[in-house]
Design a protein around this motif. Sequence first.
Motif, PDB file in Angstrom:
ATOM      1  N   ILE A 286     -20.655  -6.715  36.883  1.00 11.76           N
ATOM      2  CA  ILE A 286     -22.007  -6.163  36.857  1.00 11.76           C
ATOM      3  C   ILE A 286     -21.941  -4.644  36.861  1.00 11.76           C
ATOM      4  N   LEU A 287     -22.688  -4.055  35.943  1.00  8.20           N
ATOM      5  CA  LEU A 287     -22.829  -2.610  35.877  1.00  8.20           C
ATOM      6  C   LEU A 287     -24.207  -2.254  36.427  1.00  8.20           C
ATOM      7  N   VAL A 288     -24.235  -1.394  37.443  1.00  3.06           N
ATOM      8  CA  VAL A 288     -25.511  -0.998  38.046  1.00  3.06           C
ATOM      9  C   VAL A 288     -25.664   0.516  37.962  1.00  3.06           C
ATOM     10  N   ASN A 289     -26.918   0.963  38.040  1.00  4.43           N
ATOM     11  CA  ASN A 289     -27.169   2.401  38.028  1.00  4.43           C
ATOM     12  C   ASN A 289     -26.837   3.040  39.372  1.00  4.43           C
ATOM     13  N   ARG A 290     -27.255   2.386  40.437  1.00  7.14           N
ATOM     14  CA  ARG A 290     -27.016   2.880  41.790  1.00  7.14           C
ATOM     15  C   ARG A 290     -26.676   1.700  42.676  1.00  7.14           C
TER      16      ARG A 290
ATOM     17  N   THR B 119     -21.233   9.075  38.652  1.00  7.45           N
ATOM     18  CA  THR B 119     -20.388   7.972  38.225  1.00  7.45           C
ATOM     19  C   THR B 119     -21.227   6.727  38.009  1.00  7.45           C
ATOM     20  N   LYS B 120     -20.681   5.767  37.244  1.00  8.24           N
ATOM     21  CA  LYS B 120     -21.338   4.493  37.009  1.00  8.24           C
ATOM     22  C   LYS B 120     -20.464   3.399  37.606  1.00  8.24           C
ATOM     23  N   PRO B 121     -20.926   2.754  38.683  1.00  8.21           N
ATOM     24  CA  PRO B 121     -20.101   1.753  39.341  1.00  8.21           C
ATOM     25  C   PRO B 121     -20.098   0.409  38.602  1.00  8.21           C
ATOM     26  N   LEU B 122     -18.904  -0.089  38.315  1.00  9.47           N
ATOM     27  CA  LEU B 122     -18.723  -1.419  37.741  1.00  9.47           C
ATOM     28  C   LEU B 122     -18.255  -2.335  38.868  1.00  9.47           C
ATOM     29  N   LEU B 123     -19.019  -3.382  39.117  1.00  9.48           N
ATOM     30  CA  LEU B 123     -18.759  -4.297  40.225  1.00  9.48           C
ATOM     31  C   LEU B 123     -18.229  -5.619  39.703  1.00  9.48           C
ATOM     32  N   GLN B 124     -17.628  -6.393  40.607  1.00  9.18           N
ATOM     33  CA  GLN B 124     -17.169  -7.726  40.250  1.00  9.18           C
ATOM     34  C   GLN B 124     -17.293  -8.637  41.465  1.00  9.18           C
ATOM     35  N   MET B 125     -17.390  -9.938  41.194  1.00  3.19           N
ATOM     36  CA  MET B 125     -17.393 -10.925  42.272  1.00  3.19           C
ATOM     37  C   MET B 125     -15.955 -11.287  42.611  1.00  3.19           C
ATOM     38  N   VAL B 126     -15.632 -11.239  43.897  1.00  3.98           N
ATOM     39  CA  VAL B 126     -14.306 -11.613  44.375  1.00  3.98           C
ATOM     40  C   VAL B 126     -14.479 -12.547  45.566  1.00  3.98           C
ATOM     41  N   ALA B 127     -14.084 -13.809  45.404  1.00  4.00           N
ATOM     42  CA  ALA B 127     -14.196 -14.809  46.474  1.00  4.00           C
ATOM     43  C   ALA B 127     -15.602 -14.850  47.064  1.00  4.00           C
ATOM     44  N   GLY B 128     -16.600 -14.721  46.194  1.00  2.00           N
ATOM     45  CA  GLY B 128     -17.980 -14.841  46.636  1.00  2.00           C
ATOM     46  C   GLY B 128     -18.612 -13.553  47.107  1.00  2.00           C
TER      47      GLY B 128
ATOM     48  N   ALA C 210     -18.183  -0.056  27.851  1.00  2.00           N
ATOM     49  CA  ALA C 210     -16.908  -0.432  27.234  1.00  2.00           C
ATOM     50  C   ALA C 210     -16.012  -1.134  28.249  1.00  2.00           C
ATOM     51  N   LYS C 211     -16.002  -0.642  29.493  1.00  3.56           N
ATOM     52  CA  LYS C 211     -15.203  -1.272  30.551  1.00  3.56           C
ATOM     53  C   LYS C 211     -15.746  -2.657  30.889  1.00  3.56           C
ATOM     54  N   LEU C 212     -17.063  -2.791  30.898  1.00  2.00           N
ATOM     55  CA  LEU C 212     -17.695  -4.086  31.178  1.00  2.00           C
ATOM     56  C   LEU C 212     -17.284  -5.111  30.134  1.00  2.00           C
ATOM     57  N   VAL C 213     -17.377  -4.734  28.873  1.00  2.00           N
ATOM     58  CA  VAL C 213     -17.010  -5.645  27.784  1.00  2.00           C
ATOM     59  C   VAL C 213     -15.516  -5.972  27.848  1.00  2.00           C
TER      60      VAL C 213
ATOM     61  N   THR D 211     -33.230  -1.696  38.589  1.00  2.00           N
ATOM     62  CA  THR D 211     -33.520  -1.629  37.154  1.00  2.00           C
ATOM     63  C   THR D 211     -32.347  -1.002  36.401  1.00  2.00           C
ATOM     64  N   GLY D 212     -32.067  -1.567  35.235  1.00  2.00           N
ATOM     65  CA  GLY D 212     -30.975  -1.055  34.406  1.00  2.00           C
ATOM     66  C   GLY D 212     -29.670  -1.793  34.578  1.00  2.00           C
ATOM     67  N   ALA D 213     -29.606  -2.718  35.519  1.00  5.57           N
ATOM     68  CA  ALA D 213     -28.368  -3.479  35.732  1.00  5.57           C
ATOM     69  C   ALA D 213     -28.081  -4.397  34.548  1.00  5.57           C
ATOM     70  N   VAL D 214     -26.805  -4.519  34.182  1.00  6.97           N
ATOM     71  CA  VAL D 214     -26.358  -5.433  33.138  1.00  6.97           C
ATOM     72  C   VAL D 214     -25.135  -6.168  33.668  1.00  6.97           C
ATOM     73  N   GLY D 215     -25.137  -7.489  33.547  1.00  7.47           N
ATOM     74  CA  GLY D 215     -24.021  -8.286  34.020  1.00  7.47           C
ATOM     75  C   GLY D 215     -23.461  -9.191  32.942  1.00  7.47           C
ATOM     76  N   VAL D 216     -22.178  -9.507  33.058  1.00  9.11           N
ATOM     77  CA  VAL D 216     -21.535 -10.468  32.157  1.00  9.11           C
ATOM     78  C   VAL D 216     -20.830 -11.510  33.008  1.00  9.11           C
ATOM     79  N   LEU D 217     -21.067 -12.774  32.704  1.00 16.37           N
ATOM     80  CA  LEU D 217     -20.489 -13.903  33.413  1.00 16.37           C
ATOM     81  C   LEU D 217     -19.684 -14.726  32.434  1.00 16.37           C
ATOM     82  N   VAL D 218     -18.459 -15.046  32.779  1.00 17.82           N
ATOM     83  CA  VAL D 218     -17.553 -15.724  31.853  1.00 17.82           C
ATOM     84  C   VAL D 218     -16.942 -16.935  32.538  1.00 17.82           C
ATOM     85  N   VAL D 219     -16.951 -18.075  31.843  1.00 15.41           N
ATOM     86  CA  VAL D 219     -16.255 -19.268  32.323  1.00 15.41           C
ATOM     87  C   VAL D 219     -15.232 -19.669  31.268  1.00 15.41           C
ATOM     88  N   PRO D 220     -13.964 -19.305  31.446  1.00 12.48           N
ATOM     89  CA  PRO D 220     -12.935 -19.711  30.498  1.00 12.48           C
ATOM     90  C   PRO D 220     -12.886 -21.228  30.363  1.00 12.48           C
ATOM     91  N   GLY D 221     -12.755 -21.717  29.140  1.00  9.45           N
ATOM     92  CA  GLY D 221     -12.741 -23.151  28.905  1.00  9.45           C
ATOM     93  C   GLY D 221     -14.109 -23.743  28.683  1.00  9.45           C
TER      94      GLY D 221
END
Length: 280
Positions: A155-159, A182-191, A207-210, A267-277
């Motif tokens: 997830i990319l958030v503004n603040r 800076t623009k913080p790029l977040l991720q889910m780790v063990a919930g 670009a980092k999010l993709v 506002t402005g947050a963009v997230g990407v969720l991926v399930v391999p397989g």
Amino acid sequence: MAVVVVTDSAACLPADMVDELGIAVVPLHVLIGDRAIREGVDRMEIDYCADTVTTSGASSGEMREVYEAALRRSGGDGVVAVHISRQLSGTWESGRQAVRDMDAADKVRLVDSLSAGLGTGLPVLAAARRARGGSPLDIVYDAAVAAAGRARSFILVNRTEQLRKGGRLSSAAAFFGSELVTKPLLQMVAGRLELREKVRTRAKAYAKLVAAAVDAAGEEGAAVGVQHLGAPEAAETVAGQLRELVPAVRELIVGEFGPTLGVHLGTGAVGVLVVPGGCG
């Protein structure tokens, strides 16, 4: 009959998929002053920057009501309930209390999705598709657990101020420092929601999010979700890049974060969720 799959409104699944697969949804709540508004049920207008706006999970009584209705609808075949990470919400714990209070507790299986948004929704789809195919309770449950275990969320958030105020951001990210530049790029780790990296410009952050999503998807195909809050053009751009860069995209869902997540992401947050397989 067939196993019925239950989730909560933070899964942010499109209404047509919910209807098609017979998924039951427990509404979470947005609290505006002294008013509690049910997500996906009551109309609401939200100022996502207001200090008076917060959220709450469903109560055990609300969970039990939905579980019991789903169990009746299943004809006794059972219920698999896939919920937002217990690290982010008390909803899963309310579900556990609801199950303890039920007479047929052995027929209801709870799954912690270890995520939120479509990070919860995609494992829900995996379970619901097994259920629609006539799979028994154990197989439907295993499908949800397996998809949740494979899922990766970025997830990319503004603040991050709203996340920190609400306690949704891991203490590991407490060193953000000069967040304005800076623009913080977040991720889910063990919930839990944690900092992945800080990027200087928004273009580089996208670009980092993709790149993170492409790496997580692997080479064998994946189910992909792209979500946003008030950033539809950015979400469509990210989705288009993922269609080109992820080998054999099995399905791609683009939608908005619901209000209970939007309150914390801003506002402005963009997230990407991926399930391999995939979630077939």
